[in-house]
Every structure is written in structure tokens, then in C-alpha cells.
Design a protein around this motif. Structure first.
Motif, short mmCIF file in Angstrom:
data_model
loop_
_atom_site.label_atom_id
_atom_site.label_comp_id
_atom_site.label_asym_id
_atom_site.label_seq_id
_atom_site.Cartn_x
_atom_site.Cartn_y
_atom_site.Cartn_z
N TYR A 134 1.36 1.58 5.57
CA TYR A 134 2.70 1.13 5.93
C TYR A 134 3.64 1.10 4.73
O TYR A 134 4.86 1.17 4.89
CB TYR A 134 2.63 -0.25 6.59
CG TYR A 134 2.17 -0.19 8.02
CD1 TYR A 134 3.08 -0.01 9.06
CD2 TYR A 134 0.81 -0.31 8.34
CE1 TYR A 134 2.65 0.04 10.38
CE2 TYR A 134 0.38 -0.25 9.66
CZ TYR A 134 1.31 -0.07 10.67
OH TYR A 134 0.88 0.00 11.97
N GLY A 189 4.26 9.04 10.66
CA GLY A 189 2.89 8.61 10.96
C GLY A 189 1.91 9.73 11.13
O GLY A 189 0.75 9.63 10.69
N MET A 275 0.90 8.71 7.34
CA MET A 275 0.26 7.41 7.53
C MET A 275 -1.14 7.56 8.12
O MET A 275 -2.06 6.83 7.75
CB MET A 275 1.12 6.53 8.44
CG MET A 275 2.42 6.08 7.80
SD MET A 275 3.45 5.12 8.95
CE MET A 275 2.44 3.65 9.17
N THR A 296 0.71 1.92 15.46
CA THR A 296 1.73 2.62 14.67
C THR A 296 2.75 3.30 15.56
O THR A 296 3.96 3.24 15.30
CB THR A 296 1.06 3.67 13.76
OG1 THR A 296 0.14 3.03 12.88
CG2 THR A 296 2.08 4.44 12.96
N LEU A 445 4.02 -5.41 9.34
CA LEU A 445 3.70 -4.36 8.39
C LEU A 445 4.77 -3.27 8.36
O LEU A 445 4.95 -2.59 7.34
CB LEU A 445 2.34 -3.75 8.74
CG LEU A 445 1.12 -4.61 8.43
CD1 LEU A 445 -0.12 -4.05 9.13
CD2 LEU A 445 0.88 -4.69 6.93
N GLY A 446 5.47 -3.08 9.47
CA GLY A 446 6.45 -2.00 9.55
C GLY A 446 7.86 -2.40 9.14
O GLY A 446 8.81 -1.63 9.35
#
Length: 502
Positions: A134, A189, A275, A296, A445-446
Motif C-alpha cells: 500500500y 494494483g 501491488m 485491494t 492502508l489505502g
């Protein structure tokens, strides 16, 4: 003496009723001192009555205003609308952990992900493995990938949605922002954007499927017996699984994830700078990689798209704020990188950042209850809350607290973030930080990527265009099942006269 079958049945039924009444009474008695709707002490019907139509988030504001900062909303549930207490409850050493409510978001009943793991220590260890992905570790092209999708958004607007004084070409803001965030996250991602912005449609019906899952998923969160039944071995054969023939629905959604993951394993595996590759190399097992890939793909795209479209809405209905933002943008554009401003530059624009904060304060991207639970009795706002009680938060109540944000807390006013003194600003920032759970054990986390998207997109859109709601009397319809779904959010987008057409 031999009892007849009817008598035996009657005694058995009477016993079941007596057991139900006694257990309900015990549940009611535990929280009888906490105010709330009368029926909420005995049953979850009050809670479900507002969960099902997707209006719980605003109803919680009403009851917090009526009963106080701690309100009973179900036999073993309370909601808190006090920012300081939520900050304490969510803090790392508060003694609270996630409630079983979170388990309902698992598509695989045997595999937890970062959103569903309840144990604090295990959750911390998993987060440590996910942070590099992330944080964009080793991904020197992440900002470039975001910029490419923003350019595609602008191209789509220019191609299909530019209105004039004589021609209306309405743009569904609710959908187009989802296209953008989905293309950004798949580019960053998985190394390649899905392509929503290029075709201007919901490819394979994935977004419609996800929206359709929100309501039943939200309802099941409050029905633990139903969740346990769905997770049982008896029900597992009937749960959705990816199949080669599936192109729509949940099976098709899971199939998309599996196809991405398949490319990173086996003899012909590929390695990309994204990612997913970081997750594969983090030490996670393959089922964990699949579970986290699903997070994600959809964990942050709904929240970011909500933040974008609601901030655009608030600015489009507040001419003074909109013109202040555009004045700052126009001045910055003279030295900004083109065709998309650099993130470092955008972060230094005070009014732009104030608009972002104010937009998310007015309508938090996620308004799920996010309950925490403690093994010990706790005191919240001076009220004893017994161990084992689900303690949720009322996001809208907290973000519109007049003690924190002033008497005009219900008004979209970005200047509050610029004009506030040091002490008041510190208090405001601390409360606002709850939107991403910043500084807590469950921090989003994002968050970093979300801010990059918000800053860049709002800068470029308001540099080029003006936005007005097509139907100002009823600008849109909405439901909220943790995330907000907007319907009929049509806007008219016109090119600014002073814009140089970049």
C-alpha cells in the motif's frame, strides 16, 4: 402417568418461550441504564428497520441528538457519537478489539483478510506484511499510473459529457467516479487498468454486482446466526465460486481476481511492478493473496469515489467556495506540471486540501458502525458499558459535532480549516482523522493513494470545468450500507471560459 403428545408439545413450547423470555430479559437488564428507543432493549428490530432501507447513518444522528452521546440501539449494541471517546476506544491500547460483526464481509469463510481479522496481534502482523504494497514500495511509476487514468477521465468528459448553453449532456457522476477509481486501483494494483473509462460502461456488470451485495451483506452483519449458517460446511457448496463460464455476478468477480493472481504463480508466472507482486513476495500464502487482492480491488474504490463525487457536489452548490478553489487552482496551474499536477505540489495548496477535508467531513466515505468489543467493563461518557457489548460509532454525528467544528458544523465551509486557531485546528484534525482511523490500530492502508487521487482529480476537474446539478431540487437519491450508493447523480459539465483548454 403418561402425558398425551399434545400436552408434551405444549410443555415443550412453553419451555422454549420461557427460555426466550428469560434470555431476552437478561440481555435487556445488562444495558437497561443506557438510554435509547424502548424496543431496542428487547430486539434488533429497531436497528434492522433502519439498516434494511440504507438510512441508518442519518437515523443515528437523530437518536444521538435525542438521547445523548451513548445510545442503546439493540439488546447488545450501543452507538457513540462523542469524538474523544471514539478516539480512545479505537486507540491501540484501549482494551478493545473488533467485534464478530466484521466476519460477515468474508467471501471465503475459511480465509480472513485485513478487514475481517479480529485478533489484534494477528491483525497487526498481517498489516505489517501489507504495508509495503500500500505504500508503493519499489513502485516508482505509481503516480504516473494515476495520472494516466485522470487523463482518460478528462478525455471521456470531453468526448461524451461536455454541455453548452444550448446543449445538455448529463454525466452520471455516481458512476463515472467509480470508473475512475476502479481503473486507478487495477492499474496500480494489478499492472493494467480494467478500462472502464475507455468504454464508458460497467464492464461485465462488476460494479452493479458489488452494489447489489452491499445491502444483504450489511444486513447479515447484524444477524450472527445467519452468518454462522452461511459459513457452515452445509452451506459452503452453495457459496459462489469462480467458474470459467462465469462472466457476471459474484462468480465472475472472483474469477477476475483469480485470473490476476494466476499470472503470478506457476512455471509461466510473470513479474510486474505493482501491488499484487508486492503481496506475492510478502510471504503471504496464495489464498491470503487472493483475499487481500479482493480487498485491494474494492476496499477503497467505493470510499474514494464517494469522497470525490460528494466533494464535487458540495462545491457545485457553494459558489463562493468553488470560486475560491478555482482561484487557487488557476494561480497554481501557472507552475504546475501538465497535463496533471504533481502530488507534492497539490498537497501544498491549502484551500484544495481544505475542500477535501470538508467534503469528507460533511459526508464520510464509510459510515459503517465499525463496532469494537471489550472483554472488560468499560466507561464511555461516564456511562458503564458491560463487557461484550458492541460499541459502534455514528460517523455523521461525530463529524458534525458543533463543539469541535463550530456552530456552522452542518455547513460546507472549507475556510474553517484555514481560519481556525492552533488549538481548535488540533481538535478538528484529531476528530477528522477518524475517517481513516489515523493513528489507531485499524488505520486505513489505502489512505495515501486516496489522497493522491482526491488532490489530483479535484485540481484538474475544477481547473477545466464548472459543475452544476441537473436537478437541483432533487440532485440525487442515496442509500448507505456502510458505503454510499448514489442514483441519478446527474451533473452538467461545462468548460470554463478562462480555461486554456489543457
Amino acid at each position: 402417568m403418561v402425558l398425551s403428545s399434545s400436552t408434551t408439545f405444549f410443555i415443550g413450547a412453553l419451555g422454549v418461550v420461557a427460555y426466550a423470555v428469560i434470555t431476552r430479559f437478561i440481555l435487556w437488564r445488562r444495558l437497561r441504564h443506557i438510554p435509547g428507543p424502548l424496543i431496542a432493549g428487547w430486539t434488533k428490530l429497531w436497528l434492522l428497520r433502519h439498516v434494511v432501507p440504507g438510512k441508518l447513518c442519518t437515523r443515528l444522528v437523530d437518536i444521538c441528538n435525542e438521547y445523548g452521546p451513548v445510545v442503546r440501539i439493540a439488546p447488545d449494541w450501543v452507538v457513540c457519537g462523542d469524538a474523544a471517546e471514539i478516539q480512545r476506544i479505537w486507540s491501540i491500547r484501549s482494551g478493545y478489539s473488533r467485534a464478530p460483526w466484521y466476519k460477515a464481509t468474508r467471501l471465503d469463510p475459511e480465509e480472513d483478510n485485513v478487514l475481517t481479522m479480529l485478533d489484534n496481534k494477528r491483525h497487526h502482523r498481517l498489516r505489517a506484511q501489507l504495508v509495503p504494497a500500500y505504500a508503493g514500495k519499489g513502485m516508482d511509476n505509481q503516480e504516473q499510473l494515476v495520472d494516466e487514468q485522470i487523463e482518460k477521465l478528462i478525455a471521456l468528459i470531453e468526448r461524451n459529457y461536455l454541455s453548452t448553453q444550448t446543449t445538455l449532456r448529463p454525466c452520471n457522476l455516481g458512476r463515472i467516479m467509480q470508473y475512475l477509481t476502479q481503473d486507478v486501483i487495477t492499474a496500480v494494483g494489478f499492472g493494467k487498468a480494467t478500462g472502464y473509462l475507455e468504454v464508458d460502461e460497467d464492464i461485465l456488470g462488476v460494479l452493479e454486482t458489488c452494489e447489489a451485495l452491499l445491502a444483504p451483506g450489511h444486513i447479515i452483519m447484524f444477524l450472527p446466526l445467519v452468518r454462522q449458517l452461511l459459513e457452515s460446511r452445509l452451506a459452503r457448496p452453495f457459496l459462489p465460486k469462480p467458474k470459467p463460464a462465469d462472466v457476471h455476478g459474484i462468480g465472475g468477480l472472483l474469477g477476475i481476481i483469480n485470473k490476476h493472481v494466476d499470472t503470478r504463480y506457476g512455471e509461466e508466472k510473470v513479474r510486474r511492478n505493482d501491488m499484487l507482486q508486492t503481496l506475492v513476495e510478502s510471504g503471504l500464502r496464495r489464498p491470503q493473496v487472493e483475499a487481500e487482492s479482493l480487498v485491494t480491488l474494492f476496499g477503497g474504490t467505493d470510499s474514494t469515489s464517494t469522497a470525490l463525487r460528494m466533494t464535487i457536489f458540495f462545491l457545485s452548490t457553494n459558489l463562493s467556495a468553488c470560486r475560491k478553489l478555482q482561484a487557487e487552482i488557476d494561480a497554481a496551474a501557472k507552475t504546475a506540471s501538465r497535463p496533471v499536477i504533481a502530488d507534492e505540489h497539490a498537497k501544498k495548496l491549502p484551500y484544495l486540501q481544505a475542500c477535501i477535508k470538508e467534503g469528507m467531513r460533511m459526508w464520510p466515505p464509510s459510515m459503517a458502525l465499525l463496532p469494537k468489543i471489550s472483554d472488560h467493563d468499560q466507561v464511555i461518557c461516564g456511562i458503564k458499558v458491560p463487557a461484550g457489548t458492541n460499541v459502534g460509532w455514528s460517523g455523521l454525528t461525530v463529524m458534525k459535532d458543533r463543539r469541535v467544528f463550530g456552530e456552522n458544523a452542518d455547513v460546507f465551509e472549507p475556510s474553517r480549516w484555514i481560519d481556525a486557531g492552533p488549538e481548535k485546528l488540533k481538535k478538528m484534525e484529531g476528530t477528522y482523522s477518524l475517517i481513516f482511523a489515523t493513528g489507531t490500530a485499524w488505520e486505513c492502508l489505502g489512505k495515501r493513494l486516496a489522497y493522491v487521487e482526491l488532490s489530483k482529480v479535484l485540481f484538474e476537474l475544477f481547473h477545466r470545468y464548472d459543475f452544476t446539478m441537473v436537478n437541483p431540487m432533487q440532485p440525487f437519491q442515496w442509500i448507505n450500507h456502510g458505503f454510499t450508493v448514489h442514483r441519478g447523480m446527474d451533473v452538467s459539465i461545462t468548460k470554463r471560459e478562462m480555461c486554456d483548454g489543457e
